[in-house]
Design a protein around this motif. Structure first.
Motif, PDB file in Angstrom:
ATOM      1  N   ARG A  44     -51.097  50.570  18.855  1.00  0.00           N
ATOM      2  CA  ARG A  44     -49.957  51.562  19.062  1.00  0.00           C
ATOM      3  C   ARG A  44     -49.212  52.319  18.074  1.00  0.00           C
ATOM      4  O   ARG A  44     -49.231  51.764  16.932  1.00  0.00           O
ATOM      5  N   GLU A  45     -48.952  53.499  18.568  1.00  0.00           N
ATOM      6  CA  GLU A  45     -48.469  54.346  17.551  1.00  0.00           C
ATOM      7  C   GLU A  45     -47.405  55.313  18.092  1.00  0.00           C
ATOM      8  O   GLU A  45     -47.237  55.567  19.218  1.00  0.00           O
ATOM      9  N   PHE A  46     -46.621  55.733  17.152  1.00  0.00           N
ATOM     10  CA  PHE A  46     -45.128  56.351  17.683  1.00  0.00           C
ATOM     11  C   PHE A  46     -45.839  57.690  18.102  1.00  0.00           C
ATOM     12  O   PHE A  46     -46.558  58.455  17.613  1.00  0.00           O
ATOM     13  N   VAL A  47     -44.767  58.309  19.150  1.00  0.00           N
ATOM     14  CA  VAL A  47     -44.981  59.818  19.732  1.00  0.00           C
ATOM     15  C   VAL A  47     -43.800  60.362  19.348  1.00  0.00           C
ATOM     16  O   VAL A  47     -43.632  61.520  18.911  1.00  0.00           O
ATOM     17  N   ALA A  48     -42.654  59.809  19.954  1.00  0.00           N
ATOM     18  CA  ALA A  48     -41.415  60.527  19.867  1.00  0.00           C
ATOM     19  C   ALA A  48     -40.160  59.764  20.328  1.00  0.00           C
ATOM     20  O   ALA A  48     -40.245  58.847  20.805  1.00  0.00           O
ATOM     21  N   SER A  49     -39.199  60.085  19.791  1.00  0.00           N
ATOM     22  CA  SER A  49     -37.878  59.326  19.959  1.00  0.00           C
ATOM     23  C   SER A  49     -36.580  60.416  19.866  1.00  0.00           C
ATOM     24  O   SER A  49     -36.553  61.162  19.322  1.00  0.00           O
ATOM     25  N   ILE A  50     -35.611  59.844  20.433  1.00  0.00           N
ATOM     26  CA  ILE A  50     -34.595  60.724  20.617  1.00  0.00           C
ATOM     27  C   ILE A  50     -33.365  59.475  20.838  1.00  0.00           C
ATOM     28  O   ILE A  50     -33.391  58.428  21.338  1.00  0.00           O
ATOM     29  N   ASN A  51     -31.976  59.915  20.778  1.00  0.00           N
ATOM     30  CA  ASN A  51     -30.974  59.123  21.170  1.00  0.00           C
ATOM     31  C   ASN A  51     -30.055  59.922  22.166  1.00  0.00           C
ATOM     32  O   ASN A  51     -29.865  60.904  22.385  1.00  0.00           O
ATOM     33  N   TYR A  58     -37.258  63.135  16.815  1.00  0.00           N
ATOM     34  CA  TYR A  58     -38.472  62.744  15.865  1.00  0.00           C
ATOM     35  C   TYR A  58     -39.702  62.692  16.695  1.00  0.00           C
ATOM     36  O   TYR A  58     -40.006  62.338  17.667  1.00  0.00           O
ATOM     37  N   TYR A  59     -40.832  63.581  16.185  1.00  0.00           N
ATOM     38  CA  TYR A  59     -42.213  63.487  16.371  1.00  0.00           C
ATOM     39  C   TYR A  59     -43.200  63.098  15.542  1.00  0.00           C
ATOM     40  O   TYR A  59     -42.971  63.247  14.278  1.00  0.00           O
ATOM     41  N   ALA A  60     -44.326  62.421  16.178  1.00  0.00           N
ATOM     42  CA  ALA A  60     -45.471  62.135  15.360  1.00  0.00           C
ATOM     43  C   ALA A  60     -45.971  63.700  15.132  1.00  0.00           C
ATOM     44  O   ALA A  60     -45.943  64.407  15.874  1.00  0.00           O
ATOM     45  N   ASP A  61     -46.423  63.948  14.094  1.00  0.00           N
ATOM     46  CA  ASP A  61     -47.160  65.160  13.280  1.00  0.00           C
ATOM     47  C   ASP A  61     -48.162  65.603  14.448  1.00  0.00           C
ATOM     48  O   ASP A  61     -48.483  66.717  14.631  1.00  0.00           O
ATOM     49  N   SER A  62     -49.023  64.505  15.070  1.00  0.00           N
ATOM     50  CA  SER A  62     -49.918  64.864  15.947  1.00  0.00           C
ATOM     51  C   SER A  62     -49.567  65.448  17.265  1.00  0.00           C
ATOM     52  O   SER A  62     -50.302  66.100  18.070  1.00  0.00           O
ATOM     53  N   VAL A  63     -48.252  65.654  17.723  1.00  0.00           N
ATOM     54  CA  VAL A  63     -47.724  65.981  18.860  1.00  0.00           C
ATOM     55  C   VAL A  63     -46.912  67.145  18.483  1.00  0.00           C
ATOM     56  O   VAL A  63     -46.372  67.714  19.459  1.00  0.00           O
ATOM     57  N   LYS A  64     -46.236  67.404  17.275  1.00  0.00           N
ATOM     58  CA  LYS A  64     -45.321  68.374  17.090  1.00  0.00           C
ATOM     59  C   LYS A  64     -45.911  69.790  17.696  1.00  0.00           C
ATOM     60  O   LYS A  64     -47.051  70.092  17.507  1.00  0.00           O
ATOM     61  N   GLY A  65     -44.928  70.353  18.371  1.00  0.00           N
ATOM     62  CA  GLY A  65     -45.239  71.892  18.881  1.00  0.00           C
ATOM     63  C   GLY A  65     -45.839  71.854  20.219  1.00  0.00           C
ATOM     64  O   GLY A  65     -45.931  72.647  20.839  1.00  0.00           O
ATOM     65  N   ARG A  66     -46.277  70.284  20.514  1.00  0.00           N
ATOM     66  CA  ARG A  66     -46.905  70.340  21.908  1.00  0.00           C
ATOM     67  C   ARG A  66     -46.132  69.388  22.887  1.00  0.00           C
ATOM     68  O   ARG A  66     -45.973  69.671  24.012  1.00  0.00           O
ATOM     69  N   PHE A  67     -45.552  68.420  22.342  1.00  0.00           N
ATOM     70  CA  PHE A  67     -44.394  67.470  23.208  1.00  0.00           C
ATOM     71  C   PHE A  67     -43.373  67.762  23.002  1.00  0.00           C
ATOM     72  O   PHE A  67     -42.925  67.909  21.707  1.00  0.00           O
ATOM     73  N   THR A  68     -42.373  67.591  23.855  1.00  0.00           N
ATOM     74  CA  THR A  68     -40.788  67.582  23.709  1.00  0.00           C
ATOM     75  C   THR A  68     -40.206  66.453  24.458  1.00  0.00           C
ATOM     76  O   THR A  68     -40.751  66.172  25.660  1.00  0.00           O
ATOM     77  N   ILE A  69     -39.544  65.720  23.451  1.00  0.00           N
ATOM     78  CA  ILE A  69     -38.747  64.636  24.404  1.00  0.00           C
ATOM     79  C   ILE A  69     -37.346  64.962  24.909  1.00  0.00           C
ATOM     80  O   ILE A  69     -36.654  65.990  24.027  1.00  0.00           O
ATOM     81  N   SER A  70     -36.583  64.558  26.001  1.00  0.00           N
ATOM     82  CA  SER A  70     -35.444  65.121  26.334  1.00  0.00           C
ATOM     83  C   SER A  70     -34.873  63.693  27.221  1.00  0.00           C
ATOM     84  O   SER A  70     -35.396  62.830  27.501  1.00  0.00           O
ATOM     85  N   ARG A  71     -33.588  63.876  27.512  1.00  0.00           N
ATOM     86  CA  ARG A  71     -33.101  63.005  28.212  1.00  0.00           C
ATOM     87  C   ARG A  71     -32.012  63.596  29.224  1.00  0.00           C
ATOM     88  O   ARG A  71     -31.581  64.567  29.177  1.00  0.00           O
ATOM     89  N   ALA A  72     -31.829  62.585  30.426  1.00  0.00           N
ATOM     90  CA  ALA A  72     -30.895  62.767  31.141  1.00  0.00           C
ATOM     91  C   ALA A  72     -29.928  61.855  31.190  1.00  0.00           C
ATOM     92  O   ALA A  72     -30.131  60.823  31.761  1.00  0.00           O
ATOM     93  N   ASN A  73     -28.876  61.874  30.662  1.00  0.00           N
ATOM     94  CA  ASN A  73     -27.833  60.786  30.480  1.00  0.00           C
ATOM     95  C   ASN A  73     -27.363  60.201  31.703  1.00  0.00           C
ATOM     96  O   ASN A  73     -27.258  58.973  31.690  1.00  0.00           O
ATOM     97  N   ALA A  74     -26.995  61.205  32.667  1.00  0.00           N
ATOM     98  CA  ALA A  74     -26.574  60.598  33.917  1.00  0.00           C
ATOM     99  C   ALA A  74     -27.314  59.871  34.474  1.00  0.00           C
ATOM    100  O   ALA A  74     -26.861  59.018  35.563  1.00  0.00           O
ATOM    101  N   LYS A  75     -28.546  60.063  34.338  1.00  0.00           N
ATOM    102  CA  LYS A  75     -29.745  59.035  35.065  1.00  0.00           C
ATOM    103  C   LYS A  75     -30.222  58.240  34.109  1.00  0.00           C
ATOM    104  O   LYS A  75     -31.154  57.355  34.541  1.00  0.00           O
ATOM    105  N   ASN A  76     -29.591  57.898  32.930  1.00  0.00           N
ATOM    106  CA  ASN A  76     -30.410  56.991  32.041  1.00  0.00           C
ATOM    107  C   ASN A  76     -31.940  57.172  31.877  1.00  0.00           C
ATOM    108  O   ASN A  76     -32.704  55.906  31.894  1.00  0.00           O
ATOM    109  N   THR A  77     -32.323  58.404  31.773  1.00  0.00           N
ATOM    110  CA  THR A  77     -33.701  58.845  32.016  1.00  0.00           C
ATOM    111  C   THR A  77     -34.181  59.555  30.776  1.00  0.00           C
ATOM    112  O   THR A  77     -33.548  60.611  30.305  1.00  0.00           O
ATOM    113  N   VAL A  78     -35.133  59.334  30.213  1.00  0.00           N
ATOM    114  CA  VAL A  78     -35.910  60.180  28.993  1.00  0.00           C
ATOM    115  C   VAL A  78     -37.328  60.610  29.697  1.00  0.00           C
ATOM    116  O   VAL A  78     -38.037  59.766  30.515  1.00  0.00           O
ATOM    117  N   TYR A  79     -37.530  61.887  29.386  1.00  0.00           N
ATOM    118  CA  TYR A  79     -38.901  62.649  29.579  1.00  0.00           C
ATOM    119  C   TYR A  79     -39.689  62.817  28.409  1.00  0.00           C
ATOM    120  O   TYR A  79     -38.975  63.017  27.120  1.00  0.00           O
TER     121      TYR A  79
END
Length: 122
Positions: A44-51, A58-79
């Motif tokens: 298992r390897e790291f992909v992305a993280s957010i607070n 933070y992003y793994a080098d392999s996904v930078k520029g292609r993947f985006t992590i985001s959050r919806a605080n009101a829904k306690n949901t991360v995308y």
């Protein structure tokens, strides 16, 4: 904290997917969320993280520029918006929650979801 990941699927190379991870609760405003992945036969390897406060993700080098992590605080949901998917992105994607902080180290995370499978065909 229970985590429910969903939104994986079978796509072709170059397509996009947006898995989501819903947390049953947040233990503090400082905790973080992360996405990790495990490909067949690999560790298992790291992909992305957010607070939840919006600190720099933070992003793994392999996904930078292609993947985006985001959050919806009101829904306690991360995308995890995944664009320009490659066959080597094929893996089970896990979300994880940390009561401490956010980052790329798996040991930071206290809770793990069940994973959602992403398969990218060439």
């Amino acid at each position: 904290v229970q985590l429910q990941a969903s939104g994986g699927g079978l796509v072709q190379a170059g397509d996009s997917l947006r898995p989501s991870c819903a947390a049953s609760k947040r233990t503090s405003s400082n905790n973080g969320m992360g996405w990790f992945r495990q490909a067949p036969g690999k560790e298992r390897e790291f992909v992305a993280s957010i607070n939840w406060r919006g600190g720099s993700p933070y992003y793994a080098d392999s996904v930078k520029g292609r993947f985006t992590i985001s959050r919806a605080n009101a829904k306690n949901t991360v995308y995890l918006q995944m664009n320009s998917l490659k066959p080597w992105d094929t893996a089970v994607y896990y979300c994880a929650a940390s009561t401490k902080t956010w980052g790329s180290t798996q040991a930071l995370y206290d809770y793990w979801g069940q994973g959602t499978l992403v398969t990218v065909s060439s």
